[in-house]
Design a protein around this motif. Sequence first.
Motif, PDB file in Angstrom:
ATOM      1  N   TYR A 108      44.809  49.810  35.791  1.00 34.08           N
ATOM      2  CA  TYR A 108      45.294  48.492  35.378  1.00 34.08           C
ATOM      3  C   TYR A 108      45.214  48.370  33.865  1.00 34.08           C
ATOM      4  O   TYR A 108      44.399  49.010  33.218  1.00 34.08           O
ATOM      5  N   GLU A 109      46.065  47.531  33.317  1.00 34.64           N
ATOM      6  CA  GLU A 109      46.014  47.184  31.904  1.00 34.64           C
ATOM      7  C   GLU A 109      45.304  45.836  31.788  1.00 34.64           C
ATOM      8  O   GLU A 109      45.209  45.092  32.765  1.00 34.64           O
ATOM      9  N   THR A 110      44.842  45.526  30.584  1.00 31.58           N
ATOM     10  CA  THR A 110      44.142  44.259  30.359  1.00 31.58           C
ATOM     11  C   THR A 110      44.996  43.064  30.792  1.00 31.58           C
ATOM     12  O   THR A 110      44.490  42.114  31.379  1.00 31.58           O
ATOM     13  N   ASP A 111      46.298  43.116  30.517  1.00 36.34           N
ATOM     14  CA  ASP A 111      47.193  42.012  30.877  1.00 36.34           C
ATOM     15  C   ASP A 111      47.379  41.869  32.390  1.00 36.34           C
ATOM     16  O   ASP A 111      47.848  40.836  32.856  1.00 36.34           O
ATOM     17  N   ASP A 112      47.029  42.903  33.159  1.00 37.86           N
ATOM     18  CA  ASP A 112      47.167  42.864  34.613  1.00 37.86           C
ATOM     19  C   ASP A 112      46.006  42.139  35.293  1.00 37.86           C
ATOM     20  O   ASP A 112      46.059  41.865  36.484  1.00 37.86           O
ATOM     21  N   LEU A 164      40.768  36.727  35.216  1.00 34.23           N
ATOM     22  CA  LEU A 164      39.361  36.480  35.450  1.00 34.23           C
ATOM     23  C   LEU A 164      39.104  34.995  35.283  1.00 34.23           C
ATOM     24  O   LEU A 164      39.413  34.418  34.239  1.00 34.23           O
ATOM     25  N   THR A 165      38.568  34.341  36.328  1.00 34.73           N
ATOM     26  CA  THR A 165      38.275  32.911  36.235  1.00 34.73           C
ATOM     27  C   THR A 165      36.881  32.634  36.787  1.00 34.73           C
ATOM     28  O   THR A 165      36.383  33.352  37.655  1.00 34.73           O
ATOM     29  N   LEU A 166      36.280  31.575  36.284  1.00 31.95           N
ATOM     30  CA  LEU A 166      34.967  31.134  36.735  1.00 31.95           C
ATOM     31  C   LEU A 166      35.094  29.677  37.113  1.00 31.95           C
ATOM     32  O   LEU A 166      35.493  28.845  36.305  1.00 31.95           O
ATOM     33  N   SER A 167      34.762  29.366  38.359  1.00 39.98           N
ATOM     34  CA  SER A 167      34.883  28.003  38.854  1.00 39.98           C
ATOM     35  C   SER A 167      33.807  27.726  39.884  1.00 39.98           C
ATOM     36  O   SER A 167      33.657  28.496  40.846  1.00 39.98           O
ATOM     37  N   GLU A 168      33.062  26.656  39.671  1.00 35.37           N
ATOM     38  CA  GLU A 168      32.044  26.204  40.618  1.00 35.37           C
ATOM     39  C   GLU A 168      31.078  27.315  41.024  1.00 35.37           C
ATOM     40  O   GLU A 168      30.772  27.495  42.202  1.00 35.37           O
ATOM     41  N   GLY A 169      30.635  28.101  40.047  1.00 34.83           N
ATOM     42  CA  GLY A 169      29.648  29.141  40.307  1.00 34.83           C
ATOM     43  C   GLY A 169      30.189  30.403  40.956  1.00 34.83           C
ATOM     44  O   GLY A 169      29.419  31.244  41.408  1.00 34.83           O
ATOM     45  N   THR A 170      31.504  30.545  40.995  1.00 41.97           N
ATOM     46  CA  THR A 170      32.114  31.739  41.578  1.00 41.97           C
ATOM     47  C   THR A 170      33.013  32.415  40.548  1.00 41.97           C
ATOM     48  O   THR A 170      33.892  31.783  39.969  1.00 41.97           O
ATOM     49  N   LEU A 171      32.763  33.702  40.334  1.00 43.03           N
ATOM     50  CA  LEU A 171      33.599  34.506  39.454  1.00 43.03           C
ATOM     51  C   LEU A 171      34.715  35.100  40.306  1.00 43.03           C
ATOM     52  O   LEU A 171      34.455  35.746  41.311  1.00 43.03           O
ATOM     53  N   ARG A 172      35.958  34.840  39.920  1.00 46.72           N
ATOM     54  CA  ARG A 172      37.108  35.354  40.669  1.00 46.72           C
ATOM     55  C   ARG A 172      37.847  36.359  39.797  1.00 46.72           C
ATOM     56  O   ARG A 172      38.210  36.062  38.670  1.00 46.72           O
ATOM     57  N   LEU A 173      38.043  37.538  40.338  1.00 48.78           N
ATOM     58  CA  LEU A 173      38.704  38.624  39.641  1.00 48.78           C
ATOM     59  C   LEU A 173      39.950  38.998  40.432  1.00 48.78           C
ATOM     60  O   LEU A 173      39.850  39.284  41.627  1.00 48.78           O
ATOM     61  N   GLU A 174      41.095  38.956  39.797  1.00 46.99           N
ATOM     62  CA  GLU A 174      42.342  39.356  40.446  1.00 46.99           C
ATOM     63  C   GLU A 174      43.086  40.302  39.512  1.00 46.99           C
ATOM     64  O   GLU A 174      43.178  40.053  38.316  1.00 46.99           O
ATOM     65  N   ALA A 175      43.594  41.382  40.068  1.00 51.47           N
ATOM     66  CA  ALA A 175      44.356  42.349  39.280  1.00 51.47           C
ATOM     67  C   ALA A 175      45.615  42.720  40.050  1.00 51.47           C
ATOM     68  O   ALA A 175      45.575  42.924  41.255  1.00 51.47           O
ATOM     69  N   SER A 176      46.728  42.788  39.335  1.00 53.37           N
ATOM     70  CA  SER A 176      47.978  43.226  39.975  1.00 53.37           C
ATOM     71  C   SER A 176      48.814  43.952  38.945  1.00 53.37           C
ATOM     72  O   SER A 176      48.750  43.675  37.754  1.00 53.37           O
ATOM     73  N   ARG A 177      49.583  44.916  39.422  1.00 55.33           N
ATOM     74  CA  ARG A 177      50.459  45.683  38.540  1.00 55.33           C
ATOM     75  C   ARG A 177      51.776  45.937  39.251  1.00 55.33           C
ATOM     76  O   ARG A 177      51.867  45.890  40.476  1.00 55.33           O
ATOM     77  N   GLU A 178      52.778  46.217  38.446  1.00 52.80           N
ATOM     78  CA  GLU A 178      54.096  46.515  38.994  1.00 52.80           C
ATOM     79  C   GLU A 178      54.054  47.852  39.721  1.00 52.80           C
ATOM     80  O   GLU A 178      53.374  48.776  39.297  1.00 52.80           O
ATOM     81  N   ASP A 179      54.789  47.947  40.795  1.00 47.67           N
ATOM     82  CA  ASP A 179      54.883  49.183  41.565  1.00 47.67           C
ATOM     83  C   ASP A 179      55.699  50.191  40.769  1.00 47.67           C
ATOM     84  O   ASP A 179      56.797  49.887  40.301  1.00 47.67           O
ATOM     85  N   ARG A 212      52.831  59.429  48.944  1.00 49.23           N
ATOM     86  CA  ARG A 212      52.583  58.260  48.099  1.00 49.23           C
ATOM     87  C   ARG A 212      51.365  57.521  48.620  1.00 49.23           C
ATOM     88  O   ARG A 212      51.425  56.858  49.658  1.00 49.23           O
ATOM     89  N   GLU A 213      50.253  57.652  47.904  1.00 46.73           N
ATOM     90  CA  GLU A 213      49.001  57.029  48.306  1.00 46.73           C
ATOM     91  C   GLU A 213      48.560  55.944  47.336  1.00 46.73           C
ATOM     92  O   GLU A 213      47.656  55.194  47.640  1.00 46.73           O
ATOM     93  N   ARG A 214      49.183  55.856  46.167  1.00 46.37           N
ATOM     94  CA  ARG A 214      48.783  54.903  45.153  1.00 46.37           C
ATOM     95  C   ARG A 214      49.703  53.688  45.152  1.00 46.37           C
ATOM     96  O   ARG A 214      50.174  53.260  44.117  1.00 46.37           O
ATOM     97  N   THR A 215      49.942  53.110  46.299  1.00 42.79           N
ATOM     98  CA  THR A 215      50.877  52.002  46.386  1.00 42.79           C
ATOM     99  C   THR A 215      50.230  50.645  46.220  1.00 42.79           C
ATOM    100  O   THR A 215      50.916  49.667  46.011  1.00 42.79           O
ATOM    101  N   ARG A 216      48.899  50.582  46.320  1.00 41.72           N
ATOM    102  CA  ARG A 216      48.238  49.287  46.195  1.00 41.72           C
ATOM    103  C   ARG A 216      48.472  48.747  44.797  1.00 41.72           C
ATOM    104  O   ARG A 216      48.139  49.379  43.809  1.00 41.72           O
ATOM    105  N   THR A 217      49.047  47.588  44.722  1.00 44.89           N
ATOM    106  CA  THR A 217      49.370  47.023  43.430  1.00 44.89           C
ATOM    107  C   THR A 217      48.533  45.794  43.106  1.00 44.89           C
ATOM    108  O   THR A 217      48.685  45.231  42.044  1.00 44.89           O
ATOM    109  N   SER A 218      47.671  45.379  44.012  1.00 43.33           N
ATOM    110  CA  SER A 218      46.814  44.240  43.701  1.00 43.33           C
ATOM    111  C   SER A 218      45.442  44.426  44.324  1.00 43.33           C
ATOM    112  O   SER A 218      45.285  45.110  45.328  1.00 43.33           O
ATOM    113  N   ALA A 219      44.466  43.815  43.673  1.00 43.91           N
ATOM    114  CA  ALA A 219      43.091  43.874  44.149  1.00 43.91           C
ATOM    115  C   ALA A 219      42.413  42.584  43.737  1.00 43.91           C
ATOM    116  O   ALA A 219      42.822  41.931  42.770  1.00 43.91           O
ATOM    117  N   ASN A 220      41.393  42.192  44.483  1.00 40.72           N
ATOM    118  CA  ASN A 220      40.691  40.969  44.116  1.00 40.72           C
ATOM    119  C   ASN A 220      39.252  41.012  44.581  1.00 40.72           C
ATOM    120  O   ASN A 220      38.882  41.813  45.442  1.00 40.72           O
TER     121      ASN A 220
END
Length: 139
Positions: free
Chosen positions: A55-59, A62-77, A89-97
């Motif tokens: 992933y790139e930094t722009d992908d 990162l948010t913090l809300s009500e004591g929960t850190l939420r991390l989401e990453a996505s990239r173009e296929d 083709r095994e590297r198809t996952r384009t998002s993670a959280n």
Amino acid sequence: MRKNPFEDIEEMLDRVSRQVESGMTSGGLQVPGSVPADVVDTGEEYLVTADLPGYETDDIELTLSEGTLRLEASREDEEASADGRYLRRERTRTSANRRIRLPEPVEEEEVSAGYENGVLTVRLPKVSGGEESRQIDIE
């Protein structure tokens, strides 16, 4: 002598049990689409380290809300090159959280994050309890 029909099932269950046990002792089982992360309490802050290779930094969001850190990453296929086609083709996952609930409040204005070599590091300073003592009146 006849073979026990349940022997194969018992063997399979034993194998699955060993795999689960192995996953639990090595830090837990990885949930598909989830980001593997470590959370360390240093006393003064929480230090979150998460693996996000590819992933790139722009992908990364990162948010913090009500004591929960939420991390989401996505990239173009990625598309296959013009001169070839995918044979495997095994590297198809384009998002993670990942959501990480913090056990204590943090100084939201002082949270910082860095990303290097596919590893995200987030520093979350704890809310400092009042250092000053206060006189308590007895009635």
